[in-house]
Design a protein around this motif. Structure first.
Motif, PDB file in Angstrom:
ATOM      1  N   GLY A   1       0.804  -1.211   0.000  1.00  0.00           N
ATOM      2  CA  GLY A   1       0.000   0.000   0.000  1.00  0.00           C
ATOM      3  C   GLY A   1       0.835   1.257   0.000  1.00  0.00           C
ATOM      4  N   LEU A   2       1.912   1.260   0.782  1.00  0.00           N
ATOM      5  CA  LEU A   2       2.780   2.443   0.831  1.00  0.00           C
ATOM      6  C   LEU A   2       3.521   2.644  -0.487  1.00  0.00           C
ATOM      7  N   GLN A   3       3.905   1.545  -1.130  1.00  0.00           N
ATOM      8  CA  GLN A   3       4.540   1.658  -2.449  1.00  0.00           C
ATOM      9  C   GLN A   3       3.582   2.342  -3.424  1.00  0.00           C
ATOM     10  N   ALA A   4       2.324   1.912  -3.403  1.00  0.00           N
ATOM     11  CA  ALA A   4       1.324   2.510  -4.295  1.00  0.00           C
ATOM     12  C   ALA A   4       1.068   3.969  -3.935  1.00  0.00           C
TER      13      ALA A   4
ATOM     14  N   MET B   1       1.337   7.437  -6.230  1.00  0.00           N
ATOM     15  CA  MET B   1       0.230   8.388  -6.421  1.00  0.00           C
ATOM     16  C   MET B   1       0.581   9.772  -5.888  1.00  0.00           C
ATOM     17  N   ALA B   2       1.165   9.832  -4.699  1.00  0.00           N
ATOM     18  CA  ALA B   2       1.466  11.133  -4.097  1.00  0.00           C
ATOM     19  C   ALA B   2       2.535  11.884  -4.883  1.00  0.00           C
TER      20      ALA B   2
ATOM     21  N   THR C   1       3.221  11.472  -8.065  1.00  0.00           N
ATOM     22  CA  THR C   1       2.618  11.858  -9.346  1.00  0.00           C
ATOM     23  C   THR C   1       1.774  13.119  -9.164  1.00  0.00           C
ATOM     24  N   ASN C   2       0.956  13.131  -8.115  1.00  0.00           N
ATOM     25  CA  ASN C   2       0.166  14.334  -7.808  1.00  0.00           C
ATOM     26  C   ASN C   2       1.073  15.515  -7.502  1.00  0.00           C
ATOM     27  N   GLY C   3       2.153  15.250  -6.763  1.00  0.00           N
ATOM     28  CA  GLY C   3       3.096  16.313  -6.426  1.00  0.00           C
ATOM     29  C   GLY C   3       3.747  16.909  -7.649  1.00  0.00           C
ATOM     30  N   ALA C   4       4.116  16.058  -8.612  1.00  0.00           N
ATOM     31  CA  ALA C   4       4.709  16.548  -9.860  1.00  0.00           C
ATOM     32  C   ALA C   4       3.718  17.433 -10.608  1.00  0.00           C
ATOM     33  N   GLU C   5       2.474  17.027 -10.621  1.00  0.00           N
ATOM     34  CA  GLU C   5       1.435  17.801 -11.294  1.00  0.00           C
ATOM     35  C   GLU C   5       1.307  19.191 -10.669  1.00  0.00           C
ATOM     36  N   LEU C   6       1.307  19.249  -9.335  1.00  0.00           N
ATOM     37  CA  LEU C   6       1.193  20.533  -8.637  1.00  0.00           C
ATOM     38  C   LEU C   6       2.446  21.388  -8.857  1.00  0.00           C
ATOM     39  N   CYS C   7       3.599  20.754  -8.861  1.00  0.00           N
ATOM     40  CA  CYS C   7       4.837  21.513  -9.068  1.00  0.00           C
ATOM     41  C   CYS C   7       4.880  22.135 -10.461  1.00  0.00           C
TER      42      CYS C   7
ATOM     43  N   ASN D   1      -4.835  -8.759   0.472  1.00  0.00           N
ATOM     44  CA  ASN D   1      -5.480  -7.695   1.236  1.00  0.00           C
ATOM     45  C   ASN D   1      -6.190  -6.722   0.312  1.00  0.00           C
ATOM     46  N   LYS D   2      -7.442  -6.440   0.607  1.00  0.00           N
ATOM     47  CA  LYS D   2      -8.240  -5.590  -0.282  1.00  0.00           C
ATOM     48  C   LYS D   2      -7.774  -4.139  -0.264  1.00  0.00           C
ATOM     49  N   GLU D   3      -7.328  -3.627   0.886  1.00  0.00           N
ATOM     50  CA  GLU D   3      -6.811  -2.264   0.945  1.00  0.00           C
ATOM     51  C   GLU D   3      -5.602  -2.113   0.026  1.00  0.00           C
ATOM     52  N   ALA D   4      -4.659  -3.062   0.166  1.00  0.00           N
ATOM     53  CA  ALA D   4      -3.444  -2.993  -0.642  1.00  0.00           C
ATOM     54  C   ALA D   4      -3.748  -3.157  -2.129  1.00  0.00           C
ATOM     55  N   ALA D   5      -4.623  -4.100  -2.459  1.00  0.00           N
ATOM     56  CA  ALA D   5      -4.966  -4.327  -3.863  1.00  0.00           C
ATOM     57  C   ALA D   5      -5.617  -3.096  -4.474  1.00  0.00           C
ATOM     58  N   ALA D   6      -6.471  -2.425  -3.701  1.00  0.00           N
ATOM     59  CA  ALA D   6      -7.139  -1.223  -4.208  1.00  0.00           C
ATOM     60  C   ALA D   6      -6.132  -0.128  -4.522  1.00  0.00           C
ATOM     61  N   LEU D   7      -5.180   0.089  -3.602  1.00  0.00           N
ATOM     62  CA  LEU D   7      -4.180   1.126  -3.825  1.00  0.00           C
ATOM     63  C   LEU D   7      -3.279   0.781  -5.001  1.00  0.00           C
ATOM     64  N   LEU D   8      -2.877  -0.487  -5.128  1.00  0.00           N
ATOM     65  CA  LEU D   8      -2.035  -0.903  -6.259  1.00  0.00           C
ATOM     66  C   LEU D   8      -2.761  -0.672  -7.583  1.00  0.00           C
ATOM     67  N   ALA D   9      -4.072  -0.946  -7.602  1.00  0.00           N
ATOM     68  CA  ALA D   9      -4.850  -0.723  -8.821  1.00  0.00           C
ATOM     69  C   ALA D   9      -4.962   0.766  -9.134  1.00  0.00           C
TER      70      ALA D   9
END
Length: 587
Positions: free
Chosen positions: A351-354, A358-359, A361-367, A396-404
């Motif tokens: 989950g943290l890898q995912a 995401m963070a 990628t979002n950070g690059a967009e804001l920068c 784990n469903k939490e981890a799978a959701a974040l990876l997706a």
């Protein structure tokens, strides 16, 4: 000197960002260190809907209890008309349990009559989000607590007066007369609802009334938590947990549009978290802060506010990049996603890898928006590294959701092999939102709609009027409703279940992080996606699943967009859209 003093007052107002000094009485104008915090909420007084229980039904100790259901005016009177009377003799204590019909935030107003005894009368007040919580003692057995908000206390009330008590989340209130051989003449017992008086600009109505009620309940849950700041819960966890805020902010975006409680809360946590600390002590929560900033900018387009975040944002992004070892995250701090994954270290790593992907990628967009191409490139280079390693979701469903969501795992694979397995088993009220998002990415809109009906709808079946901190469909077995006293042989859901920080009656029954279906239904069923900052471009792509129609509104900075989708006999969808001229709609 007098002029300098006035200049000092003006500057102090500007520096604190509180343009409320003019609201103070003139007597305060010579006190430059006094800061006026202008109240952004209102108070409404609500009459109880029913007397759920009383300790005596013979009429000897509790008389005319239904008088409390009469409309009140908040004013004591000399004549003792329409009184509810509670009497204690030497051995029996009188009590009454009131139901206000809906989850509320606030307290209670008691108006007393001209009691025969001069001086004060002691009463015990117990607030409860469920009927059983209002009947319970603060102890180590049931989990009832006074943590964050005192909900069980003894006070002294005067005769012929109006008094207000309490500040918590509740639906039920139990009142006990404490001292022996005393009488309480009670004219009114109105709830005090404290909330932001703001319009529901967004709306959702479909051919399925269950989904409509779920959407509205999620909206109301967040509305209750929009207090001085955006809280997690109105009874317990009256705090700003920045990660938990993400589903709440998406609900705010979909229902209310812009509200100052969001940037106010984002800035509060930023201000109390100097780098290199992690927000709330949790590395993933600092990443959620980045993602909230991205979503907030896209929905509202406030570039000036985004510019204010630049120094902290750039510092945080560089700190995140420094926590990459090889091509994997190596985050420190509390490594946390959601409570159900608490002990599943492989799932947390996935989950943290995912989230890093995401963070950043979002950070690059804001920068790029902030013209910081150097930091944007650093972020994208780091994302390219991280994409070279795809940890296993560990079932784990939490981890799978974040990876997706991060694109590290095909969404169809994540849904089929993990998220959709056994329906909503393994769902949580917080990360259930991201499971729904992953299912949408996989094209499984029908499965997501069914999950919403089953999981969030089950809380409604148990009497919920706001969504809970946690829930499991297994709790439904032989369960009593929370709005009734538990019958013999039935399970008290509130007093039996819960883990980690939400054991038994400590469990919050109005938790903003549980509102995910509200924004999800707006985004995917009503079909509204924001494509350009400030909603200048929105894309409308409905996914009606088995619904016959859906209609609603969506807030933008330029006004509401009105949308209606109707499924025709041949299966095609007829769409009608009315949008402000400043908003470009693509389909």
């Amino acid at each position: 000197m007098k002029r300098m003093k006035h200049i000092y007052i003006l500057l102090s107002v500007l520096l604190t960002g509180l343009n409320a000094m003019a609201q103070l009485p003139p007597v305060f104008n010579d006190q430059p260190n006094r800061v006026a915090d202008k109240e952004s909420r209102v108070r409404v007084y609500l009459t109880p809907q029913r007397v759920l229980w009383q300790s005596d039904t013979t009429g000897k100790l509790v008389t005319s209890a239904k008088n409390l259901l009469l409309p009140g005016i908040g004013q004591a009177e000399l004549v003792n008309s329409h009184m509810t009377v509670l009497k204690n003799n030497g051995t029996n204590q009188s009590s009454i349990l009131l139901d206000y019909g809906k989850e509320l935030h606030g307290g209670i107003q008691l108006v007393t009559g001209m009691m025969p005894r001069e001086g004060g009368v002691k009463v015990r007040i117990r607030f409860g989000e469920s009927a059983s919580e209002a009947m319970a003692n603060v102890d180590t057995v049931t989990g009832a607590t006074n943590d964050h908000a005192v909900r069980d206390f003894v006070i002294e009330i005067a005769r012929g007066g109006m008094m207000e008590y309490g500040n918590t989340g509740f639906r039920f209130v139990r009142i006990d007369l404490v001292d022996p051989n005393t009488e309480l003449f009670l004219k009114e017992a109105r709830a005090i609802l404290i909330y932001r008086d703001i319009p529901y600009v967004g709306s959702f109505k479909s051919s399925d009334e269950r989904l409509n009620k779920i959407w509205a309940t999620g909206a109301y849950t967040v509305h209750l938590n929009m207090q001085q700041y955006l809280w997690d819960g109105i009874k317990r966890d009256r705090l700003v947990w920045i990660g938990d805020m993400h589903p709440e902010v998406m609900t705010v975006n979909s229902v209310f549009g812009y509200n100052e409680v969001v940037p106010k809360s984002l800035d509060l946590v930023k201000g109390e978290t100097p780098l290199p600390d992690w927000m709330n002590g949790i590395s993933s929560y600092s990443m959620w802060w980045v993602m909230i900033q991205r979503d907030w900018y896209y929905y509202h387009g406030n570039l000036d506010y985004l510019k204010q975040q630049k120094p902290y944002l750039v510092g945080l992004l560089n700190q995140m990049i420094s926590k990459i070892k090889g091509n994997e995250e190596n985050l420190d701090g509390w490594r946390f996603l959601d409570w159900p994954t608490y002990s599943n270290k492989p799932a947390i790593h996935a989950g943290l890898q995912a989230m890093m992907v995401m963070a950043l990628t979002n950070g690059a967009e804001l920068c790029k928006v902030l013209n910081d191409t150097e930091t944007a490139k650093k972020c994208l280079d780091a994302v390219a590294k991280l994409r070279q390693s795809v940890p296993d979701a560990a079932g784990n469903k939490e981890a799978a959701a974040l990876l997706a969501m991060a694109g590290l795992m095909p969404a169809e694979k994540a849904n089929k092999e993990v998220i959709a397995v056994d329906g909503t088993k393994g769902f949580s009220t917080f990360y259930g939102y991201y499971m729904l998002q992953a299912k949408a990415k996989a094209g499984d809109y029908q499965g997501a709609v069914d999950n919403i009906r089953d999981y969030w709808g089950a809380m409604l079946d148990l009497g919920a009027t706001a969504f809970w901190e946690d829930f499991d469909l297994d709790w439904m077995k032989n369960a009593a409703r929370i709005d009734e006293l538990v019958p013999p042989g039935k399970v008290d859901v509130h007093a039996r279940y819960g883990n980690f920080s939400y054991t038994k009656l400590r469990h919050s029954l109005s938790h903003g992080w549980s509102s995910g279906p509200t924004s999800w239904l707006t985004e995917h069923v009503l079909g509204v996606q924001v494509m350009a900052p400030g909603c200048k471009v929105i894309k409308i792509t409905p996914h009606l699943a088995d619904l016959k129609f859906v209609e609603g509104t969506f807030p933008t900075p330029y006004g509401a967009v009105k949308i209606k989708h109707t499924k025709l006999a041949n299966g095609t969808i007829k769409t009608d859209i009315q949008a402000p001229k400043e908003v470009k709609v693509i389909r």
